[in-house]
Write a protein that holds these residues in place. Structure first.
Motif, PDB file in Angstrom:
ATOM      1  N   VAL A 288       0.858  -1.182   0.000  1.00  0.00           N
ATOM      2  CA  VAL A 288       0.000   0.000   0.000  1.00  0.00           C
ATOM      3  C   VAL A 288       0.904   1.245   0.000  1.00  0.00           C
ATOM      4  O   VAL A 288       1.780   1.358   0.858  1.00  0.00           O
ATOM      5  CB  VAL A 288      -0.931   0.008   1.225  1.00  0.00           C
ATOM      6  N   PRO A 289       0.721   2.179  -0.945  1.00  0.00           N
ATOM      7  CA  PRO A 289       1.566   3.387  -0.960  1.00  0.00           C
ATOM      8  C   PRO A 289       1.265   4.272   0.243  1.00  0.00           C
ATOM      9  O   PRO A 289       0.123   4.344   0.707  1.00  0.00           O
ATOM     10  CB  PRO A 289       1.186   4.068  -2.273  1.00  0.00           C
ATOM     11  N   ARG A 290       2.257   4.915   0.733  1.00  0.00           N
ATOM     12  CA  ARG A 290       2.107   5.782   1.902  1.00  0.00           C
ATOM     13  C   ARG A 290       2.819   7.101   1.674  1.00  0.00           C
ATOM     14  O   ARG A 290       3.908   7.128   1.087  1.00  0.00           O
ATOM     15  CB  ARG A 290       2.654   5.082   3.146  1.00  0.00           C
ATOM     16  N   TYR A 291       2.193   8.164   2.162  1.00  0.00           N
ATOM     17  CA  TYR A 291       2.854   9.462   2.140  1.00  0.00           C
ATOM     18  C   TYR A 291       4.094   9.407   3.036  1.00  0.00           C
ATOM     19  O   TYR A 291       4.068   8.805   4.121  1.00  0.00           O
ATOM     20  CB  TYR A 291       1.917  10.552   2.645  1.00  0.00           C
ATOM     21  N   LEU A 292       5.165  10.036   2.596  1.00  0.00           N
ATOM     22  CA  LEU A 292       6.420  10.078   3.347  1.00  0.00           C
ATOM     23  C   LEU A 292       6.676  11.516   3.761  1.00  0.00           C
ATOM     24  O   LEU A 292       6.936  12.381   2.910  1.00  0.00           O
ATOM     25  CB  LEU A 292       7.573   9.541   2.497  1.00  0.00           C
ATOM     26  N   ARG A 293       6.606  11.767   5.050  1.00  0.00           N
ATOM     27  CA  ARG A 293       6.688  13.137   5.557  1.00  0.00           C
ATOM     28  C   ARG A 293       8.117  13.489   5.942  1.00  0.00           C
ATOM     29  O   ARG A 293       8.841  12.702   6.556  1.00  0.00           O
ATOM     30  CB  ARG A 293       5.770  13.304   6.770  1.00  0.00           C
ATOM     31  N   LEU A 294       8.533  14.719   5.586  1.00  0.00           N
ATOM     32  CA  LEU A 294       9.831  15.256   5.984  1.00  0.00           C
ATOM     33  C   LEU A 294       9.692  16.259   7.120  1.00  0.00           C
ATOM     34  O   LEU A 294      10.356  16.159   8.149  1.00  0.00           O
ATOM     35  CB  LEU A 294      10.516  15.941   4.783  1.00  0.00           C
ATOM     36  N   TYR A 295       8.833  17.271   6.926  1.00  0.00           N
ATOM     37  CA  TYR A 295       8.724  18.389   7.858  1.00  0.00           C
ATOM     38  C   TYR A 295       7.285  18.538   8.328  1.00  0.00           C
ATOM     39  O   TYR A 295       6.330  18.209   7.613  1.00  0.00           O
ATOM     40  CB  TYR A 295       9.168  19.707   7.199  1.00  0.00           C
ATOM     41  N   SER A 296       7.150  19.077   9.521  1.00  0.00           N
ATOM     42  CA  SER A 296       5.836  19.397  10.083  1.00  0.00           C
ATOM     43  C   SER A 296       5.876  20.846  10.540  1.00  0.00           C
ATOM     44  O   SER A 296       6.576  21.192  11.490  1.00  0.00           O
ATOM     45  CB  SER A 296       5.520  18.465  11.257  1.00  0.00           C
ATOM     46  N   LEU A 297       5.144  21.702   9.850  1.00  0.00           N
ATOM     47  CA  LEU A 297       5.145  23.139  10.117  1.00  0.00           C
ATOM     48  C   LEU A 297       3.981  23.477  11.043  1.00  0.00           C
ATOM     49  O   LEU A 297       2.819  23.228  10.708  1.00  0.00           O
ATOM     50  CB  LEU A 297       5.036  23.934   8.810  1.00  0.00           C
ATOM     51  N   ASP A 298       4.301  24.050  12.173  1.00  0.00           N
ATOM     52  CA  ASP A 298       3.266  24.271  13.192  1.00  0.00           C
ATOM     53  C   ASP A 298       3.030  25.729  13.532  1.00  0.00           C
ATOM     54  O   ASP A 298       2.132  26.040  14.310  1.00  0.00           O
ATOM     55  CB  ASP A 298       3.628  23.517  14.473  1.00  0.00           C
ATOM     56  N   ILE A 299       3.806  26.653  12.991  1.00  0.00           N
ATOM     57  CA  ILE A 299       3.680  28.069  13.343  1.00  0.00           C
ATOM     58  C   ILE A 299       3.290  28.851  12.094  1.00  0.00           C
ATOM     59  O   ILE A 299       3.970  28.772  11.058  1.00  0.00           O
ATOM     60  CB  ILE A 299       4.999  28.621  13.911  1.00  0.00           C
ATOM     61  N   PHE A 300       2.203  29.614  12.193  1.00  0.00           N
ATOM     62  CA  PHE A 300       1.770  30.479  11.104  1.00  0.00           C
ATOM     63  C   PHE A 300       1.729  31.912  11.610  1.00  0.00           C
ATOM     64  O   PHE A 300       0.991  32.234  12.533  1.00  0.00           O
ATOM     65  CB  PHE A 300       0.388  30.064  10.593  1.00  0.00           C
ATOM     66  N   ASP A 301       2.561  32.774  11.016  1.00  0.00           N
ATOM     67  CA  ASP A 301       2.664  34.157  11.470  1.00  0.00           C
ATOM     68  C   ASP A 301       1.913  35.139  10.588  1.00  0.00           C
ATOM     69  O   ASP A 301       2.069  36.346  10.722  1.00  0.00           O
ATOM     70  CB  ASP A 301       4.135  34.576  11.557  1.00  0.00           C
ATOM     71  N   GLY A 302       1.105  34.632   9.676  1.00  0.00           N
ATOM     72  CA  GLY A 302       0.386  35.497   8.753  1.00  0.00           C
ATOM     73  C   GLY A 302       1.054  35.612   7.411  1.00  0.00           C
ATOM     74  O   GLY A 302       0.415  36.002   6.427  1.00  0.00           O
ATOM     75  N   GLU A 303       2.347  35.277   7.338  1.00  0.00           N
ATOM     76  CA  GLU A 303       3.089  35.354   6.092  1.00  0.00           C
ATOM     77  C   GLU A 303       3.571  33.982   5.628  1.00  0.00           C
ATOM     78  O   GLU A 303       3.545  33.689   4.448  1.00  0.00           O
ATOM     79  CB  GLU A 303       4.296  36.298   6.244  1.00  0.00           C
ATOM     80  N   GLN A 304       4.043  33.156   6.545  1.00  0.00           N
ATOM     81  CA  GLN A 304       4.537  31.847   6.153  1.00  0.00           C
ATOM     82  C   GLN A 304       4.428  30.877   7.322  1.00  0.00           C
ATOM     83  O   GLN A 304       4.289  31.270   8.472  1.00  0.00           O
ATOM     84  CB  GLN A 304       5.992  31.935   5.687  1.00  0.00           C
ATOM     85  N   TRP A 305       4.483  29.589   6.969  1.00  0.00           N
ATOM     86  CA  TRP A 305       4.482  28.514   7.954  1.00  0.00           C
ATOM     87  C   TRP A 305       5.927  28.143   8.264  1.00  0.00           C
ATOM     88  O   TRP A 305       6.728  27.930   7.372  1.00  0.00           O
ATOM     89  CB  TRP A 305       3.737  27.295   7.409  1.00  0.00           C
ATOM     90  N   THR A 306       6.241  28.047   9.554  1.00  0.00           N
ATOM     91  CA  THR A 306       7.566  27.616   9.988  1.00  0.00           C
ATOM     92  C   THR A 306       7.398  26.538  11.049  1.00  0.00           C
ATOM     93  O   THR A 306       6.272  26.164  11.387  1.00  0.00           O
ATOM     94  CB  THR A 306       8.384  28.787  10.550  1.00  0.00           C
TER      95      THR A 306
END
Length: 810
Positions: A288-306
């Protein structure tokens, strides 16, 4: 006294750069008190010629007492000897400050521990700077401790340092160097102010010291100007924020850090590459194919996710199982799977994060790899995944629709971190989240409604021909264009979920790829972003708001627990046929490639490589060229404005001179006022003639009278009779203004001046005429004189001395 004051000023100027690291400014005033204390002791040491070691020791003692007085309530014995209580009282907030720095992200709260730690560091820097500059007379070496202080915010915050802050810091250091140079000169006697005036008024200074001093200031100010202005005129790529990941024992010791490029920029670059190289291959026991995750972005400042993450030595994947998946109930049914991954050794750049299916329970890999407990990202500060083979065991939750609907609210810790939104989030976006979901629906049902809004109901289309990922791009995507690629879809759904009170974050990695003879192959065009939503008891679940199949991200799949036809299925991946690798989605998977490849070729062409997120490179180069052209036209525009202002002055004074109309002089003074205006008009016309001579490269000798100048111009440049008469009349008007009581008749002055300018222009080359219009030397000369006056002002400040009362030298 000059060097101690300059040392304190330089330290204070550089300390201003720390402002973005803190909330509020109370820390700065505490640091300023230390700087003033160190500077005051240094001034006393210079006044009474104390040894360098004694001054430094006194400064350290003063620093100790200052910290004790400001940050603790404990007292030293007889105000001299530290007691056990005083040491403990100072050590506790220091340790607390170290722990808080490890725990908080900038801007950190200016609590007692962090402020004490900051003041101690700034105080030690101030003492070192003063020791090098005032005591050892090595002012140039002060750049090292000052640079160390200045690089702290540059290494911590992702935003560029404010240009004004840089100028203040640079001026502080230059002022210290200038004070050191002046101090060395004054050892030979009182310094004499060098007047920098044009050569035809006074001879050039012959003092080598004056020349060197002038050159040093010019170089310093020019360097600061170029450092600020030059980058703003060049087309730039999007900056790479610094992501610091502490890798230590969890107690604030022995931490290292790694720096990775912006995941969002990397994602766009991978999707836009014309080539589609293999990133990795993998096999899984259930195929079964699975998504492979590298990064998890948890902070949104209104301009970008970090993102934020921290690794602990006791969590090394080589020493045992992974930490438990956050929020996942142990009684929840799970599907165990084993995935064997082989990363290509031909990928560009080091891969310091492992591509992993979520949630991984055990990883078998060589090297020092550590997970972040909150996100289960796995990274290393010493090794890279390039060319590595490793095995991952996952325990994927199998939730039912009923269990997700009945999920209780998340814990306060989860909500505090994953529901944060900027205060300036547009009101229309908040209203949109509530319009596309039912108010009385459960969080799970609202999540499904959001996913359907992006994939079915909202009229969204997939396209790589979009720009930007900031606040303006988010608003445009949701409310206007509704066209974008996976980044916009994932980030937008995460924002809308947070508006509805559903904890959300953005994951970046790869889709499951394509199946070739039982082996799954993931390529650069399989780069993907998707939202992860949190449900208490189940944990983090991925959703897929990006259109899939031929009309979207070709290898993306919709999770089964979000499909209405099988709401109770628990596999994270779609249903599969082990022989064909079919995904079970509406559009069957193509085993030989990613459908998005053809879409990419249609949209951006096979040979176009966008290199950034904002305006295309060609457009940025064009905008930069236009900006340079506009800046280059500034001298010409200033010259044109000055000429127009002068023309209005002498063109409006065509009246006869006072008394020439046969009337008696006005006893009230009106005649005198009229004469004054005519004098101003003649002066403006003569100044215009003087600037015209400068622009065309023609000299005017200071000893020449107006009449002599007119005669020389007529003879030297071959004026015709009309031009000779015109320049003679202009010269005569100037002579009458200088030596007669009234200027007389100036009625023909505008026409005469216009005729003289044409004669002067005809006597020079075309290139000189073009330069006179675009880069007039007269305007550039005025700018240079302003700079010279500014340098003269600095010279006067350097020559200021405190006068001693009479009789003190006796």
């Amino acid at each position: 006294m000059r060097l101690p004051m300059a040392s304190g000023a330089a330290t204070g100027a550089v300390a201003i750069a720390l402002y973005p690291l803190f909330q509020g400014g109370s820390w700065f005033w505490a640091c300023l008190g230390i700087i003033l204390l160190v500077t005051g002791i240094s001034m006393l040491g210079s006044r009474y010629t104390l040894p360098a070691a004694v001054v430094t020791l006194l400064q350290l003692i003063a620093l100790w007492f200052y910290l004790m007085a400001v940050f603790t309530d404990e007292k030293v014995w007889r105000w001299v000897v530290p007691t056990e209580e005083s040491l403990i009282g100072l050590a506790k907030p220091l340790l607390t400050g170290f722990a808080d720095i490890q725990r908080y992200a900038a801007p950190v709260p200016a609590n007692t521990g962090i402020t004490l730690l900051t003041c101690t560091g700034v105080g030690l820097i101030a003492i070192i700077v003063d020791l090098l500059a005032s005591r050892l007379r090595r002012a140039a070496l002060t750049g090292l401790p000052l640079l160390a202080l200045f690089t702290v915010p540059a290494a911590v915050i992702s935003e560029p340092i404010n240009w004004l802050t840089f100028i203040v810091a640079a001026l502080g250091y230059l002022g210290l160097l200038a004070a050191d140079g002046r101090e060395r000169v004054t050892h030979w006697g009182r310094a004499v102010l060098v007047r920098r005036t044009p050569s035809f008024v006074a001879p050039k200074p012959t003092s080598d010291a004056g020349t060197l001093q002038l050159s040093g200031k010019r170089i310093g100010f020019a360097a600061i100007a170029l450092a600020i202005l030059l980058p703003s005129l060049l087309p730039t790529l999007e900056p790479d924020p610094l992501f610091g990941f502490g890798v230590g024992n969890g107690k604030g010791k022995g931490s290292n850090s790694i720096t990775i490029p912006n995941p969002i920029v990397n994602l766009r670059g991978q999707l836009s590459l014309p080539g589609n190289s293999t990133v990795l291959t993998y096999t899984v026991n259930d195929n079964v194919p699975r998504y492979l995750r590298l990064y998890s972005l948890d902070i949104f400042d209104g301009e970008q996710w970090t993102m934020t993450a921290q690794g602990r030595s006791e969590d090394r994947v080589s020493e045992g199982p992974m930490p438990a998946a956050p929020g996942q109930n142990m009684s929840l049914p799970v599907t165990e799977a084993t995935t064997k991954i082989q990363v290509s050794d031909q990928i560009r750049g080091p891969l310091e994060f492992l591509p992993l299916p979520y949630p991984a329970s055990r990883i078998r890999i060589e090297g020092d790899w550590r997970p972040d407990r909150d996100t289960l990202m796995v990274f290393s500060t010493e090794d890279t995944a390039n060319g590595l083979a490793y095995e991952v065991t996952t325990r994927e939750p199998k939730p039912t629709a009923e269990s997700l609907k009945a999920a209780p609210p998340a814990s306060p810790e989860i909500n505090e971190r994953y529901l944060q939104l900027p205060d300036n989030l547009p009101r229309q976006i908040r209203e949109l989240a509530r319009q596309v979901t039912e108010r009385d629906a459960s969080r799970y049902e609202q999540a499904l409604q959001l996913q359907n809004f992006f994939t079915k109901d909202g009229g969204f289309t997939y396209s790589l021909a979009t720009q930007g990922h900031g606040g303006a791009a988010l608003t445009d995507f949701l409310l206007i264009s509704r066209t974008g690629y996976c980044e916009q879809f994932a980030a937008s759904m995460a924002v809308l979920a947070r508006v509805l009170g559903i904890p959300a974050r953005v994951a970046i990695g790869y889709t499951g790829g394509s199946n070739f003879s039982g082996q799954w192959q993931v390529r650069t065009h399989d780069s993907h972003a998707w939202p992860e939503l949190y449900f208490e008891g189940t944990g983090w679940l991925r959703f897929e708001p990006t259109p899939t199949g031929g009309a979207g991200q070709g290898s993306a799949t919709v999770p089964l627990y979000t499909r209405p036809q099988s709401p109770t299925s628990g596999d994270d991946g779609p249903s599969t046929d082990p022989t064909t690798g079919s995904t079970g989605s509406d559009t069957p998977r193509q085993p030989t490639g990613n459908r998005r490849d053809q879409l990419l070729d249609r949209e951006i062409g096979p040979a176009v490589i966008p290199v950034e997120e904002g305006t295309p490179l060609a457009a940025q180069i064009g905008l930069g060229a236009v900006a340079v052209l506009l800046v280059a036209l500034v001298p010409g525009l200033l010259r044109w404005e000055l000429r127009a202002r002068r023309r209005r002055s002498y063109s409006s004074r065509r009246a006869e001179s006072p008394g020439d109309d046969g009337t008696a002089p006005d006893p009230t003074g009106a005649v005198a006022v009229r004469a004054g205006r005519q004098e101003a008009a003649v002066a403006a016309a003569w100044a215009e003639l003087d600037d015209a001579l400068c622009d065309y490269g023609m000299s005017r000798q200071p000893s020449e009278s107006p009449r002599a100048l007119a005669r020389r111009l007529s003879e030297q440049y071959g004026f015709d009779e009309e031009s000779s008469t015109a320049v003679a009349r202009v010269a005569a008007a100037m002579e009458r203004m200088l030596f007669a009581r009234t200027p007389g008749d100036i009625g023909a002055l505008p026409d005469d001046l216009r005729r003289v300018r044409r004669a002067l222009a005809a006597a020079v080359t075309r290139g000189r005429r073009v330069r006179a219009v675009l880069l007039p030397p007269s305007t550039l000369l005025r700018a240079r004189r302003l700079g010279v006056r500014a340098l003269d002002g600095f010279d006067r400040l350097e020559n200021l001395r405190i006068r001693r009362p009479a009789g003190r030298d006796a």
